[in-house]
Design an enzyme around this catalytic site. Structure first.
Site, PDB file in Angstrom:
ATOM      1  N   SER A 220      31.859  58.400  10.854  1.00  0.00           N
ATOM      2  CA  SER A 220      31.708  58.133  12.282  1.00  0.00           C
ATOM      3  C   SER A 220      30.313  57.586  12.543  1.00  0.00           C
ATOM      4  O   SER A 220      29.321  58.239  12.200  1.00  0.00           O
ATOM      5  CB  SER A 220      31.919  59.415  13.097  1.00  0.00           C
ATOM      6  OG  SER A 220      33.245  59.887  12.957  1.00  0.00           O
ATOM      7  N   GLY A 222      29.185  56.755  15.656  1.00  0.00           N
ATOM      8  CA  GLY A 222      28.920  56.880  17.082  1.00  0.00           C
ATOM      9  C   GLY A 222      29.430  55.675  17.854  1.00  0.00           C
ATOM     10  O   GLY A 222      30.560  55.225  17.669  1.00  0.00           O
ATOM     11  N   ALA A 223      28.564  55.112  18.699  1.00  0.00           N
ATOM     12  CA  ALA A 223      28.949  53.964  19.518  1.00  0.00           C
ATOM     13  C   ALA A 223      29.237  52.722  18.691  1.00  0.00           C
ATOM     14  O   ALA A 223      29.818  51.753  19.200  1.00  0.00           O
ATOM     15  CB  ALA A 223      27.846  53.666  20.527  1.00  0.00           C
ATOM     16  N   GLY A 225      31.227  52.588  16.074  1.00  0.00           N
ATOM     17  CA  GLY A 225      32.551  52.598  15.477  1.00  0.00           C
ATOM     18  C   GLY A 225      32.694  53.543  14.305  1.00  0.00           C
ATOM     19  O   GLY A 225      31.971  54.542  14.197  1.00  0.00           O
ATOM     20  N   GLY A 251      34.415  63.859  17.302  1.00  0.00           N
ATOM     21  CA  GLY A 251      34.618  63.643  15.870  1.00  0.00           C
ATOM     22  C   GLY A 251      35.793  64.436  15.327  1.00  0.00           C
ATOM     23  O   GLY A 251      36.501  63.975  14.423  1.00  0.00           O
ATOM     24  N   ASP A 252      36.013  65.617  15.889  1.00  0.00           N
ATOM     25  CA  ASP A 252      37.131  66.444  15.454  1.00  0.00           C
ATOM     26  C   ASP A 252      38.461  65.827  15.902  1.00  0.00           C
ATOM     27  O   ASP A 252      39.443  65.827  15.150  1.00  0.00           O
ATOM     28  CB  ASP A 252      36.993  67.856  16.022  1.00  0.00           C
ATOM     29  CG  ASP A 252      35.617  68.441  15.757  1.00  0.00           C
ATOM     30  OD1 ASP A 252      35.066  68.194  14.670  1.00  0.00           O
ATOM     31  OD2 ASP A 252      35.085  69.127  16.650  1.00  0.00           O
TER      32      ASP A 252
END
Length: 317
Positions: A220, A222-223, A225, A251-252
């Site tokens: 992951s 974040g912003a 992608g 994220g989960d």
């Protein structure tokens, strides 16, 4: 069926305030309490999608009893292991611009007998599971090698393992070859011990984790992608979000979407992106239902923008 393992679950209380001012008395515009812990959130997202899930977790005190009740109300089968300490309570303060301030409690220390009982409960409930998702930090009393022991036992029983943890717990488990690991940018940088400034840096770090034992890496960013790096190559995907309400559990939710879509290939990555984007549009640690997803906004490609600078570069450790 997706079985989740959360060694250090929580009750997550979220307060929405107009602005966070240190030292002031604040009045919340809204508040909510949700079951918490990374594996617990995966189970919640799987259940919200109408799929079967079992949550294995230690439970203690009145907090543990409330956590179990809340999970059962959401249609989750709970395999609770009684422990002497009380389940922790975490607090998050959310501001209108998406800023989130979190205070996470340490949680109870588990005895050797409680740690072994947790492993035994996973073994007892793993028959018929399509995936076992092992998620979150380890509580006091569990050595970093605990997840590695769990991965080894699960593989011996023929199960597939998704691992979402960090630091020594991740490093120790890699030698047991988990089927997929899911670090964020900071955890990925920590695992390889160097800064990550671009998407290409993240790809190389994910490839290094594969060299250390991970069969696939779902990262992951974040912003910026997500990446999926596996034996077939590298996929990169994005799902733009215009307004972030809370990123707790995003994220989960992403991991739940990935596993619910089979846990392999670009379609699973697209599902992960749709679930993660939906989660950040919801309050607190609410998990998205199918109606919250916007799959038309998701883009997945093999054309990885390696030179693209990360919005939030990660320092190495």
């Amino acid at each position: 069926m997706i079985l989740t393992v959360t060694p250090n679950p929580s009750l997550d209380r979220t307060y929405e305030v107009p602005a966070l001012r240190r030292g002031a008395v604040l009045r919340a515009a809204a508040d909510r309490v949700d079951p918490g812990g990374k594996g617990v959130n995966v189970s919640r997202a799987v259940a919200a999608a109408g799929r079967a899930t079992t949550a294995v977790l230690p439970l203690g005190g009145a907090e543990g009893a409330l956590l179990e009740r809340l999970l059962r109300e959401q249609g989750i089968d709970v395999a609770g292991v009684p422990v002497s300490g009380a389940t922790r309570v975490n607090v998050a303060v959310a501001e209108p611009d998406g800023t989130l301030t979190k205070v996470n409690a340490a949680g109870p220390a588990l005895t050797a007998a409680e740690a072994e009982a947790l492993l035994g409960s996973v073994g007892d409930r793993s028959a018929g599971a399509d995936w076992i998702a092992c998620c979150g930090s380890l509580p006091r009393g569990l050595a970093p090698e605990w997840y590695g022991r769990l991965v080894a036992r699960a593989h011996a029983a023929g199960a597939r393992i998704a691992l979402d943890t960090s630091g020594p717990s991740l490093t120790a488990a890699l030698r047991e070859r988990p089927d997929v690991v899911k670090p964020n940018t900071e955890e990925l940088a920590q695992a390889v011990g160097r800064p990550l400034a671009t998407v290409g840096d993240a790809v190389r770090a994910a490839e290094e984790l594969r060299g250390l034992g991970a069969r696939a890496v779902l990262a992951s960013l974040g912003a910026d992608g997500q990446l999926l790096v596996d034996g077939s190559g590298t996929y990169y995907g994005t799902a733009p979000v215009t307004r972030v309400r809370s990123n707790v559990g995003a994220g989960d939710a992403s991991l739940a979407g990935f596993l619910a879509a089979g846990g392999d290939g670009p379609d699973a990555l697209a599902s992960a992106l749709a679930h993660g984007a939906a989660a950040v549009r919801l309050p607190g640690s609410a998990m998205p239902a199918p109606g919250d997803l916007e799959p038309s906004t998701v883009t997945v490609t093999r054309d990885v923008p390696g030179d693209r600078a990360l919005t939030e570069p990660a320092p190495g450790v």
